[in-house]
Every structure is written in structure tokens, then in C-alpha cells.
Scaffold this motif. Structure first.
Motif, PDB file in Angstrom:
ATOM      1  N   LYS A  41       0.830  -1.048  -0.032  1.00 14.14           N
ATOM      2  CA  LYS A  41      -0.041  -0.062  -0.081  1.00 14.14           C
ATOM      3  C   LYS A  41       0.949   1.260   0.053  1.00 14.14           C
ATOM      4  O   LYS A  41       2.141   1.265   0.565  1.00 14.14           O
ATOM      5  N   ILE A  42       0.583   2.325  -0.443  1.00 12.11           N
ATOM      6  CA  ILE A  42       0.878   3.722  -0.729  1.00 12.11           C
ATOM      7  C   ILE A  42       0.098   4.515  -0.292  1.00 12.11           C
ATOM      8  O   ILE A  42      -0.838   4.814  -0.557  1.00 12.11           O
ATOM      9  N   TYR A  43       0.249   5.341   1.012  1.00 10.89           N
ATOM     10  CA  TYR A  43      -0.370   6.653   1.280  1.00 10.89           C
ATOM     11  C   TYR A  43       0.208   7.702   0.508  1.00 10.89           C
ATOM     12  O   TYR A  43       1.244   8.295   0.641  1.00 10.89           O
ATOM     13  N   SER A  79       6.750   7.288   6.627  1.00 13.28           N
ATOM     14  CA  SER A  79       7.750   6.495   5.901  1.00 13.28           C
ATOM     15  C   SER A  79       8.798   6.172   7.162  1.00 13.28           C
ATOM     16  O   SER A  79       9.167   4.944   6.961  1.00 13.28           O
ATOM     17  N   LYS A  80       8.974   6.944   8.359  1.00 11.42           N
ATOM     18  CA  LYS A  80       9.762   6.536   9.106  1.00 11.42           C
ATOM     19  C   LYS A  80       9.091   5.256  10.034  1.00 11.42           C
ATOM     20  O   LYS A  80      10.108   4.643  10.517  1.00 11.42           O
ATOM     21  N   ALA A  81       7.954   5.108   9.891  1.00  8.84           N
ATOM     22  CA  ALA A  81       7.316   3.957  10.626  1.00  8.84           C
ATOM     23  C   ALA A  81       7.242   2.668   9.782  1.00  8.84           C
ATOM     24  O   ALA A  81       6.651   1.620   9.837  1.00  8.84           O
ATOM     25  N   MET A  88       3.855   8.918  -0.243  1.00  9.32           N
ATOM     26  CA  MET A  88       4.273   9.503  -1.428  1.00  9.32           C
ATOM     27  C   MET A  88       3.493  10.933  -1.456  1.00  9.32           C
ATOM     28  O   MET A  88       2.265  11.082  -1.027  1.00  9.32           O
ATOM     29  N   ILE A  89       4.255  11.871  -2.043  1.00  8.66           N
ATOM     30  CA  ILE A  89       3.562  13.139  -2.546  1.00  8.66           C
ATOM     31  C   ILE A  89       3.675  13.455  -3.936  1.00  8.66           C
ATOM     32  O   ILE A  89       4.602  13.081  -4.305  1.00  8.66           O
ATOM     33  N   PHE A  90       2.655  13.791  -4.479  1.00  7.17           N
ATOM     34  CA  PHE A  90       2.831  14.122  -5.889  1.00  7.17           C
ATOM     35  C   PHE A  90       2.296  15.293  -6.427  1.00  7.17           C
ATOM     36  O   PHE A  90       1.200  15.825  -5.584  1.00  7.17           O
ATOM     37  N   PHE A  91       2.594  15.989  -7.337  1.00  2.27           N
ATOM     38  CA  PHE A  91       2.106  17.355  -7.910  1.00  2.27           C
ATOM     39  C   PHE A  91       1.629  17.511  -9.081  1.00  2.27           C
ATOM     40  O   PHE A  91       2.076  16.784 -10.185  1.00  2.27           O
ATOM     41  N   ILE A  92       0.609  18.043  -9.481  1.00  2.78           N
ATOM     42  CA  ILE A  92      -0.070  18.019 -10.537  1.00  2.78           C
ATOM     43  C   ILE A  92       0.331  19.476 -11.174  1.00  2.78           C
ATOM     44  O   ILE A  92      -0.004  20.525 -11.036  1.00  2.78           O
ATOM     45  N   GLY A  93       1.565  19.309 -12.158  1.00  2.00           N
ATOM     46  CA  GLY A  93       1.762  20.654 -12.817  1.00  2.00           C
ATOM     47  C   GLY A  93       0.874  20.779 -14.021  1.00  2.00           C
ATOM     48  O   GLY A  93       0.884  20.451 -15.072  1.00  2.00           O
ATOM     49  N   LYS A 140      14.770  12.522   1.802  1.00  2.00           N
ATOM     50  CA  LYS A 140      15.671  11.809   2.913  1.00  2.00           C
ATOM     51  C   LYS A 140      15.112  10.674   3.538  1.00  2.00           C
ATOM     52  O   LYS A 140      15.660   9.668   4.056  1.00  2.00           O
ATOM     53  N   ALA A 141      13.825  10.933   4.095  1.00  2.00           N
ATOM     54  CA  ALA A 141      13.141  10.166   4.761  1.00  2.00           C
ATOM     55  C   ALA A 141      12.343   8.898   4.279  1.00  2.00           C
ATOM     56  O   ALA A 141      11.903   7.917   4.870  1.00  2.00           O
ATOM     57  N   GLY A 142      12.697   9.045   2.786  1.00  2.00           N
ATOM     58  CA  GLY A 142      12.033   7.896   2.055  1.00  2.00           C
ATOM     59  C   GLY A 142      10.767   7.984   1.293  1.00  2.00           C
ATOM     60  O   GLY A 142      10.203   7.242   0.698  1.00  2.00           O
ATOM     61  N   VAL A 143      10.216   9.256   1.613  1.00  2.00           N
ATOM     62  CA  VAL A 143       8.922   9.802   0.951  1.00  2.00           C
ATOM     63  C   VAL A 143       9.125  10.053  -0.593  1.00  2.00           C
ATOM     64  O   VAL A 143      10.165  10.528  -0.920  1.00  2.00           O
ATOM     65  N   GLU A 144       8.050   9.081  -1.363  1.00  2.00           N
ATOM     66  CA  GLU A 144       8.443   9.059  -2.793  1.00  2.00           C
ATOM     67  C   GLU A 144       7.864  10.455  -3.255  1.00  2.00           C
ATOM     68  O   GLU A 144       6.773  10.889  -2.907  1.00  2.00           O
ATOM     69  N   ILE A 145       8.429  10.978  -4.115  1.00  2.00           N
ATOM     70  CA  ILE A 145       7.971  12.377  -4.701  1.00  2.00           C
ATOM     71  C   ILE A 145       8.047  12.421  -5.992  1.00  2.00           C
ATOM     72  O   ILE A 145       9.074  12.185  -6.703  1.00  2.00           O
ATOM     73  N   HIS A 146       6.715  12.882  -6.739  1.00  2.00           N
ATOM     74  CA  HIS A 146       6.682  12.603  -8.219  1.00  2.00           C
ATOM     75  C   HIS A 146       5.865  13.950  -8.729  1.00  2.00           C
ATOM     76  O   HIS A 146       5.148  14.557  -7.858  1.00  2.00           O
ATOM     77  N   ALA A 147       5.916  14.060 -10.030  1.00  2.00           N
ATOM     78  CA  ALA A 147       4.985  15.011 -10.584  1.00  2.00           C
ATOM     79  C   ALA A 147       4.600  14.780 -11.885  1.00  2.00           C
ATOM     80  O   ALA A 147       5.261  13.908 -12.669  1.00  2.00           O
TER      81      ALA A 147
END
Length: 241
Positions: A129-131, A169-171, A176-181, A208-215
Motif C-alpha cells: 500500500k502507498i499513502y 515513512s519512518k514507521a 508519497m507526495i505528488f504534484f499536478i503541474g 531523505k526520509a524515504g517519501v516518494e516525490i513525483h509530478a
């Protein structure tokens, strides 16, 4: 560059007059002044200029007659400011398997309570799962206008969401956080530190904590089609520039 049509809207050309408050703008539709719903809480100062051509969709009920969906931008294409339209188009792209960083994933739930926040999505993927939280990036930057940026003003809510993702992520959870350009022609994403320097710092910490970042990038065509222009934008965080 991918140009996959995701949605088809019944758009009505309109002209922006002024923003009355956070949620309502005045627009000119066929020579008549009408009220339009604004769902994006950003300042949107580069778009909300009196006389700028825009795109509305008819709306039933409530105190407004239309939804202000987009502003005319590069090549006559629209920069989509309506966050509901952004979300619908994104969800369709996921359903069609067009988002490489969510391929083979499906939306299990929306509005998921985590800590003191509600995150936009819980995805079910082969790897677990991904939050995830979605943010609207409709501020253009860079010498060629190649950047989609977020936020254009301070966002306490945005900071809280990123902190929740860091804790997830630490847990040991995938976060994930993603951005709609949602602007035509953008190629990259970066945080707008002048809008909220704390968010720029938190995004670097999150990575750095492992959160996935996309756009990704979307645009509105004059005929009302929403297209996926780029399914993945290059990400530049504070430590990169």
C-alpha cells in the motif's frame, strides 16, 4: 511527450474579471457578468489578471453559475486551476496505466485519515500500500517557464501533510507526495521557496526520509479535452539548487 486524452469537458469560453473571495470569481460569459466557483485556494496571481481569457464549465445549484476550470496559456491551451478536474484527470490516468510511478496500482480509498490529517489517496500496489497526497502546482517558473512550482503562498495544511508522510515513512510505510503541474509545456517541478520556505525544506527532508516525490503535467485543449502531457516531471528539491 505523451498527449493522452483523459477527460472531455463541456467548456465555455469566459473572461476573468476579478476574484471576490477565496472561492468565488466574477467572469464575463457572452457579455454577461456571472459568478464562478474557484476550487483552488492558491493565490494564482499570474493567472487571475482582469481581462485574461479563461475556460468555465456550467454548474447547477449553489450561489455560482460556473466553475472556473482553466486560464488560456501557451498555444491556446489551458492551465487547469480547478483541483477537482486535476484529481479526476489524474485518477483516469492511473486507471489507464499511464502513470509510470503508479503502474499496476489502483486507488483503494480516498480521503484517508492519518494522524491529524486526511491524505488524498491510499493506493494498492503489487509492492504494498502507498499513502499519498496530491498537490496542485500551477505556478510557472524558470527562464523558459519550464517549471511547475508549489506553493504560491504559505500553506499550513501542506506542511502538516508532508510531516505526516515523513512519519509514515519512518514507521515503515510507503508514503508519497505528488504534484499536478497543470500547465502546458512544463518539464520540471520544484518547490517555490518564496511562497513557503518551510515546505521547500520539508520536501527535502521527506525525500531523505524515504517519501516518494513525483509530478506529472496536464493541459486543457480548447475543445475541452484534458490531456496528459508528461507522465513524469523531473524533480528538483532545495538541496539541488
Amino acid at each position: 511527450m505523451t498527449k493522452s486524452a483523459l477527460l472531455k469537458l463541456n467548456v465555455v469560453p469566459c473572461t476573468f474579471i476579478e476574484r471576490l473571495n477565496r472561492f468565488v470569481a466574477l467572469v464575463d460569459v457572452n457579455g454577461e457578468t456571472r459568478k464562478a466557483l474557484v476550487t483552488n485556494t492558491g493565490r494564482l496571481e499570474e493567472f487571475m489578471v482582469p481581462g485574461r481569457r479563461a475556460f468555465c464549465t456550467p454548474k447547477r445549484g449553489g450561489k455560482t453559475d460556473f466553475v472556473l476550470v482553466a486560464f488560456e496559456d501557451l498555444g491556446g491551451r489551458g492551465a487547469i486551476i480547478d483541483t477537482r478536474t486535476q484529481a479526476r484527470a489524474f485518477e483516469r490516468a492511473v486507471e489507464l496505466g499511464l502513470v509510470p510511478w503508479l503502474r499496476d496500482c489502483r486507488i483503494e480509498r480516498k480521503e484517508v485519515t492519518v494522524g491529524k490529517s486526511r491524505l488524498d489517496y491510499l493506493f494498492g500496489c503489487p509492492g504494498g500500500k502507498i499513502y499519498a497526497e496530491m498537490k496542485s502546482a500551477v505556478l510557472r517558473g524558470g527562464e523558459r517557464g519550464e517549471y511547475a512550482m508549489y506553493p504560491d503562498c504559505p500553506s499550513v495544511r501542506g506542511r502538516r501533510h508532508i510531516r505526516e508522510l515523513i512519519e509514515l515513512s519512518k514507521a515503515g510505510e510507503r508514503a508519497m507526495i505528488f504534484f499536478i503541474g497543470a500547465m502546458p509545456g512544463v518539464e520540471r517541478f520544484r518547490p517555490y521557496s518564496q511562497g513557503d520556505p518551510e515546505i521547500a525544506r520539508l520536501l527535502a527532508e521527506a525525500q531523505k526520509a524515504g517519501v516518494e516525490i513525483h509530478a506529472l503535467s496536464l493541459a486543457l485543449l480548447p475543445d475541452g479535452r484534458i490531456v496528459l502531457e508528461r507522465p513524469s516531471l523531473y524533480i528538483e528539491l532545495e538541496e539541488d539548487f
